[in-house]
Design an enzyme around this catalytic site. Structure first.
Site, PDB file in Angstrom:
ATOM      1  N   GLY A  14      54.236  -5.563  18.266  1.00 31.31           N
ATOM      2  CA  GLY A  14      54.504  -6.527  19.393  1.00 31.31           C
ATOM      3  C   GLY A  14      53.341  -7.209  20.214  1.00 31.31           C
ATOM      4  CG  ASN A 109      58.455 -16.540  12.272  1.00 28.91           C
ATOM      5  OD1 ASN A 109      58.318 -15.506  12.766  1.00 28.91           O
ATOM      6  ND2 ASN A 109      58.219 -16.721  10.967  1.00 28.91           N
ATOM      7  CG  HIS A 111      53.893 -17.554   8.285  1.00 27.47           C
ATOM      8  ND1 HIS A 111      54.577 -16.301   7.643  1.00 27.47           N
ATOM      9  CD2 HIS A 111      53.078 -17.807   6.944  1.00 27.47           C
ATOM     10  CE1 HIS A 111      53.878 -16.253   6.273  1.00 27.47           C
ATOM     11  NE2 HIS A 111      53.379 -17.052   6.096  1.00 27.47           N
ATOM     12  CB  SER A 138      52.005 -22.078  11.079  1.00 29.84           C
ATOM     13  OG  SER A 138      50.921 -22.327   9.967  1.00 29.84           O
ATOM     14  N   GLY A 145      65.251 -21.689   4.758  1.00 30.66           N
ATOM     15  CA  GLY A 145      64.178 -21.282   3.765  1.00 30.66           C
ATOM     16  C   GLY A 145      62.982 -20.305   4.627  1.00 30.66           C
ATOM     17  CB  VAL A 146      61.514 -17.121   4.002  1.00 28.70           C
ATOM     18  CG1 VAL A 146      60.609 -16.391   4.517  1.00 28.70           C
ATOM     19  CG2 VAL A 146      62.850 -16.433   3.923  1.00 28.70           C
ATOM     20  CG  ASP A 147      57.630 -17.709   6.477  1.00 26.73           C
ATOM     21  OD1 ASP A 147      57.843 -17.451   7.504  1.00 26.73           O
ATOM     22  OD2 ASP A 147      57.093 -16.850   5.616  1.00 26.73           O
TER      23      ASP A 147
HETATM   24  C1  GRF Z   1      51.613 -11.038  13.137  1.00 25.71           C
HETATM   25  O1  GRF Z   1      50.549 -11.272  12.195  1.00 25.71           O
HETATM   26  C2  GRF Z   1      52.700 -12.378  12.799  1.00 25.71           C
HETATM   27  O2  GRF Z   1      51.914 -13.736  12.584  1.00 25.71           O
HETATM   28  C3  GRF Z   1      53.413 -11.788  11.652  1.00 25.71           C
HETATM   29  O3  GRF Z   1      53.359 -10.377  11.868  1.00 25.71           O
HETATM   30  C4  GRF Z   1      52.523  -9.986  12.689  1.00 25.71           C
HETATM   31  C5  GRF Z   1      52.957  -9.459  13.728  1.00 25.71           C
HETATM   32  O4  GRF Z   1      52.140  -8.663  14.600  1.00 25.71           O
HETATM   33  N1  GRF Z   1      54.596 -12.435  11.460  1.00 25.71           N
HETATM   34  P1  GRF Z   1      52.500  -8.403  16.185  1.00 25.71           P
HETATM   35  O5  GRF Z   1      53.774  -7.391  16.148  1.00 25.71           O
HETATM   36  O6  GRF Z   1      52.824  -9.379  16.929  1.00 25.71           O
HETATM   37  O7  GRF Z   1      51.273  -7.522  16.737  1.00 25.71           O
END
Ligand code: GRF
Length: 197
Positions: A14, A109, A111, A138, A145-147
């Site tokens: 988190g 989201n 990514h 991003s 669709g995923v991402d």
């Molecule tokens: C991050 O790198 C995010 O881009 C990916 O999962 C990771 C989560 O890290 N989707 P955190 O839990 O926010 O520290």
């Protein structure tokens, strides 16, 4: 105009969530955090959220017979808190078309790649193995669709000759922490212009 009610969905550490909570604690930020949900009871981020004074609850996917019933439980918690916009931040469950459509245009989201490159997992390893000169992260709208949803904002970092997936992930994460609050603010402006569903 009033601030949007933000929920953040996590599965683990988190650290992005915490950056969003800090941004959303400012009066002039376009969203206020009202809820953090995790699909894992032991997610570290749940305690972090509570330490910021935000309601945090686990909805363990393992307690539900299938994806849809799990998502109905998530959806019920989100509606109960009158949520306007959802930020996925390290949330490691693929969402069904039902849930995605229900929150279409209101869910984003982060990514860790320069989408459309490297959707899915092991993004940093794949970027290094491909011989890329740069990597990044991003923030995008969530689509079926995923991402694959439209990108709201990106940040870039160089890939160095001696990078491992971990050193690159660490460098990208620093950028994620600035990018996500910025991109969420942009997303809020778009959501505010829409009639509520
Ligand atoms: C991050 O790198 C995010 O881009 C990916 O999962 C990771 C989560 O890290 N989707 P955190 O839990 O926010 O520290």
């Amino acid at each position: 105009m009033s601030r949007l009610r933000l929920a953040i969905l996590i599965s683990g550490r988190g650290s992005n969530m915490e950056q969003l909570l800090k941004a959303a604690s400012e009066d002039n930020y376009p969203a206020e955090a009202v809820l953090v949900l995790s699909n894992k009871t032991n997610a570290e981020g749940l305690e972090t959220a509570r330490s910021h004074g935000v309601a945090a609850k686990a909805v363990p996917h393992k307690d539900y017979a299938d994806r849809e019933s799990f998502e109905h439980a998530l959806d019920a918690a989100l509606r109960e808190h009158d949520v306007d916009i959802i930020a996925l931040a390290g949330f490691m469950r693929v969402l069904t078309p039902w849930f995605v459509r229900r929150w279409e245009g209101r869910m984003l989201n982060i990514h860790p790649s320069l989408l459309p490159k490297y959707p899915g997992l092991e993004t940093h390893k794949r970027a290094i193995e491909a011989g890329d000169e740069e990597a990044g992260c991003s923030v995008h709208w969530v689509s079926e669709g995923v991402d694959e949803g439209n990108v709201i904002a990106q940040a870039r970092v160089p890939i160095l000759a001696d990078d491992t997936p971990q050193t690159l992930a660490d460098r990208v994460l620093v950028e994620e922490h600035t990018l996500y609050p910025h991109a969420l603010a942009l997303a809020c402006e778009q959501v505010k212009k829409k009639p509520s569903s």
